[in-house]
Design a protein around this motif. Structure first.
Motif, short mmCIF file in Angstrom:
data_model
loop_
_atom_site.label_atom_id
_atom_site.label_comp_id
_atom_site.label_asym_id
_atom_site.label_seq_id
_atom_site.Cartn_x
_atom_site.Cartn_y
_atom_site.Cartn_z
N LEU A 32 -15.22 -16.68 4.66
CA LEU A 32 -15.95 -15.46 4.31
C LEU A 32 -17.09 -15.18 5.29
N ASN A 33 -17.74 -16.22 5.76
CA ASN A 33 -18.85 -16.03 6.69
C ASN A 33 -18.33 -15.69 8.09
N SER A 34 -18.98 -14.72 8.71
CA SER A 34 -18.66 -14.36 10.09
C SER A 34 -19.93 -14.50 10.92
N LYS A 35 -19.89 -14.05 12.17
CA LYS A 35 -21.09 -14.12 13.00
C LYS A 35 -21.99 -12.91 12.78
N PHE A 36 -21.57 -12.02 11.87
CA PHE A 36 -22.42 -10.88 11.54
C PHE A 36 -22.99 -11.05 10.12
N TYR A 37 -22.96 -10.01 9.30
CA TYR A 37 -23.74 -9.96 8.06
C TYR A 37 -22.86 -10.18 6.84
N GLU A 38 -23.22 -11.14 5.98
CA GLU A 38 -22.60 -11.31 4.67
C GLU A 38 -23.70 -11.41 3.61
N SER A 39 -23.47 -10.79 2.46
CA SER A 39 -24.51 -10.79 1.44
C SER A 39 -23.93 -10.41 0.08
N SER A 40 -24.77 -10.54 -0.93
CA SER A 40 -24.59 -10.03 -2.30
C SER A 40 -23.16 -10.13 -2.83
N PRO A 41 -22.69 -11.36 -3.09
CA PRO A 41 -21.35 -11.51 -3.66
C PRO A 41 -21.36 -11.30 -5.18
N VAL A 42 -20.18 -11.11 -5.76
CA VAL A 42 -20.01 -11.14 -7.20
C VAL A 42 -18.63 -11.74 -7.46
N PHE A 43 -18.53 -12.55 -8.51
CA PHE A 43 -17.30 -13.27 -8.79
C PHE A 43 -16.69 -12.82 -10.11
N SER A 44 -15.37 -12.82 -10.17
CA SER A 44 -14.69 -12.51 -11.43
C SER A 44 -15.00 -13.59 -12.45
N THR A 45 -14.75 -13.29 -13.73
CA THR A 45 -15.08 -14.23 -14.81
C THR A 45 -14.41 -15.58 -14.62
N ASP A 46 -13.17 -15.58 -14.13
CA ASP A 46 -12.47 -16.84 -13.92
C ASP A 46 -12.83 -17.52 -12.61
N GLY A 47 -13.69 -16.87 -11.79
CA GLY A 47 -14.15 -17.46 -10.55
C GLY A 47 -13.13 -17.47 -9.44
N LYS A 48 -12.02 -16.76 -9.61
CA LYS A 48 -10.95 -16.81 -8.61
C LYS A 48 -10.96 -15.64 -7.64
N THR A 49 -11.79 -14.66 -7.90
CA THR A 49 -11.88 -13.50 -7.00
C THR A 49 -13.34 -13.23 -6.67
N VAL A 50 -13.61 -12.91 -5.43
CA VAL A 50 -14.96 -12.60 -5.00
C VAL A 50 -14.97 -11.25 -4.30
N TYR A 51 -15.99 -10.46 -4.58
CA TYR A 51 -16.30 -9.24 -3.82
C TYR A 51 -17.64 -9.50 -3.14
N PHE A 52 -17.78 -9.10 -1.89
CA PHE A 52 -19.05 -9.34 -1.20
C PHE A 52 -19.27 -8.28 -0.13
N THR A 53 -20.51 -8.18 0.31
CA THR A 53 -20.89 -7.22 1.34
C THR A 53 -20.81 -7.89 2.71
#
Length: 643
Positions: free
Chosen positions: A217-238
């Motif tokens: 998920l991490n790149s050499k640019f910008y990653e921030s503000s994730p949110v995870f599904s209730t079961d923890g198996k899916t992530v949305y992030f900026t």
């Protein structure tokens, strides 16, 4: 003379070269500014200013550079210089200057400057909010001290923010330098881009053992503000507009933010990244949060349809993982300023940061709760100590433990942005409250009635509030909730009492009282004396309807006014149906009516009830030859005075 001429030429050349150099610096500063490279722009503008080339444009851009980097005290300094030197000021700079002044605790001047903004933009949503919430500081103070907070010791000397719960851990973004690999520098603030980190949460809310969350998920640019599904198996992030080692920009070359989604594969690794379909190279989409059921995603964006610099949107997530069309949450939440970092709790409370709604300064955290119909109602500032005169944002909370985190660049932290632990000790009251005014007047003359007793009651009659009308026939109840009181009882000697339901949609209602004109005797129908409307029941039903309860309330008032009054409730049907079923139905309706009056406080020894079916019709007819109006005459309830 020749010497003087030569000296003049030399001086001219020197000055020309100096001016050329300054112009080059100004152009370079403007280039950095236009590309959101605010830190380099500040350095260049500062050099130009020190050489004696200050201007309103440089002051404006220096103010903006500090403002968008969260350094509001410095922003206030340069906005002040700009306002002083300018013959005309764009309204937006009054707004930013006022916000920045709050960081210097100069609330008096901030209010004065904000007044100029309101005068310049009277019809803007922000101005309307400011005018309608002139006592917003009182509201903020009322909501203050609901939380305890403490700075996390694991904060770095860089930026730490954008936290999210992940199982029993905390995932957050940080621009800390781990020294493990070369990192890109963000031109916005001249610091390294942020990566996602994960840490253990200790019992006291502190975090420890922070490590990089995922190389996928991490790149050499910008990653921030994730949110995870209730079961923890899916992530949305900026993240920056950077995927598969390719960085994209808008038409001017600027890289925007996007939301990406990833899911855990069978090896418990984060799988292929996918960007959401409503992302764009031309605008930013950022800071996702999920509803409790995982079917709605909330986010911040400046996409077309936005009201301000950034708005809060929502979008449906369908069972197959596809998305609906993003919907702006509207002007109840969004303004012409910045609304960002949404978080929706499991209790349906939406927290977000805004600088467009009246607050303490910079970004403040606000909260609004979803009603039963799915709409967000009143927006409230969560107060101190969550909010300060600086930028406060990224509020998250666990509804069970009441523990959470937020971010701030306030003084006393360790870096530019810091994470703070919070604990909610008093929940916010989202009940809508407003002043409610009742006028009582004479039915015939329309004259005001003074000293009438006005009593508000809740649906169970277990709570009440009363007062007497003043010389204007008026009574004002302060800060009432529409959910709290549902009916009003008005009494005045010499008048028939009134009992009716009230609607809080309007702040003002008028109630008209009729003078007592009739004397009563045994055998009279109290219903006729009180001019009751028909006591309605649903077809073949005996349950008291809401409109019938309204009419029966008048009987309750009359019996409370005369404690010696006893009545016999008589229920009649029309001639349709069998005589046996009509008799049984009328008996149930009579008993239901009596039970309703008992539930409102009338003692059983003052009531009798009986059903007569179709045995005592007013109009003698055969069912198939009677029209509906005739049936209506026979289908009635009577309240016969027996004492």
């Amino acid at each position: 003379m020749k010497l003087i001429k030569n000296a003049t030429v030399i001086l001219f050349i020197i000055m020309a070269n100096f001016i050329y150099a300054q112009n080059n610096k100004i152009e370079k500063g403007n280039e950095n500014f236009d590309n959101y490279a605010f830190k380099p722009a500040i350095g260049i503008y500062t050099t130009i200013k020190s050489k004696g080339y200050p201007s309103t444009e440089i002051y404006r851009k220096m103010g903006d550079s500090y403002y968008f980097n969260g350094d509001l005290k410095e922003a206030a300094l340069y906005y002040g210089k700009m306002v002083t030197k300018s013959e005309s000021v764009e309204p937006e700079y009054y707004f930013r200057y006022s916000h920045s002044l709050k960081a210097t605790d100069n609330y008096k001047e901030a209010s004065k400057i904000m007044g100029k903004f309101i005068e310049s933009k009277p019809n803007e949503n922000r101005s309307i909010l400011l005018k309608s919430k002139e006592d917003f500081m009182n509201a903020i103070n009322k909501n203050s001290n609901r939380y305890t907070i403490k700075l996390l010791t694991d904060n770095s000397d860089a930026a730490d923010y954008g936290a999210a719960f992940y199982n029993d851990k905390l995932v957050y973004s940080s621009s800390r330098d781990t020294g493990l690999m070369a990192r890109k520098i963000n031109k916005w603030d001249n610091k390294m881009f942020t990566d996602l980190y994960i840490a253990n949460i200790e019992d006291n809310g502190q975090i420890k053992n922070s490590v990089k969350f995922s190389n996928k998920l991490n790149s050499k640019f910008y990653e921030s503000s994730p949110v995870f599904s209730t079961d923890g198996k899916t992530v949305y992030f900026t993240s920056s507009n950077y995927l598969n080692n390719k960085r994209k920009g808008d038409l001017s070359g600027l890289t925007k933010l996007k939301i990406y989604r990833a899911s855990l594969d069978e090896s418990e690794n984060w799988g292929l990244l996918e960007e959401l379909p409503f992302n764009s190279d031309q605008y930013s989409v950022a800071h996702p949060t999920l509803s409790k059921d995982g079917l709605t995603l909330y986010f911040a964006s400046d996409m077309p349809g936005s009201m301000g610099l950034s708005d809060i949107f929502k979008v449906s997530i369908y069972p197959d993982g596809s998305f609906g069309v993003p919907v702006n949450l509207g002007d109840k939440i969004n303004t012409e300023g910045r609304e960002t970092f949404p978080f929706i709790s499991k209790d349906g409370i939406l927290y977000f940061a805004s600088d467009g709604i009246p607050g303490l300064g910079g970004l403040d955290v606000f909260a609004t709760k979803m009603d039963q119909e799915g709409y967000f109602t009143v927006v409230q500032n969560v107060g101190k100590p969550i909010n300060s005169t600086y930028d406060d944002f990224n509020f998250i909370i666990n509804d069970i433990s009441k523990n959470g985190y937020f971010s701030s660049n306030r003084q006393g932290g360790k870096g530019s942005d810091d994470l703070y632990f919070l604990n909610e000790i008093i929940p916010i009251d989202f009940m809508i409250r407003k002043d409610f005014m009742i006028f009582v007047k004479d039915y015939d003359t329309k004259a005001e009635i003074t000293n009438a007793k006005v009593c508000l009651k809740n649906k169970d009659n277990s709570e009440e509030m009363d007062d007497q009308t003043d010389i204007e026939g008026k009574v004002v109840f302060k800060q009432l909730s529409p959910q709290q009181y549902t009916s009003v009882n008005v009494e005045k000697k010499g008048y028939l009492a009134v009992y009716q339901n009230i609607n809080f949609e309007d702040n003002t209602i008028a109630i008209y009282l009729e003078k007592e004109k009739q004397t009563t005797k045994l055998g009279d129908d109290l219903g006729k004396i009180l001019k009751l409307n028909e006591i309605l029941f649903d077809t073949n039903q005996s349950k008291i309807r809401g409109d019938a309860g309204y009419e029966l309330g008048k009987v309750v008032v009359a019996m409370n006014n005369d404690l010696n009054l006893k009545i016999d409730i008589r229920s009649h049907t029309d001639t349709r149906g069998s005589s046996i079923s009509n008799l049984e139905l009328s008996e149930r309706r009579a008993q239901s009516t009596m039970n309703f009056l008992i539930s409102k406080g009338i003692t059983k020894d003052r009531l009798t009830a009986k059903g007569y079916g179709e045995s005592k019709t007013i109009v003698d007819c055969i069912a198939e030859k009677c029209d509906e109006s005739t049936h209506q005459l026979n289908r009635r309830s009577e309240f016969i005075i027996i004492k």
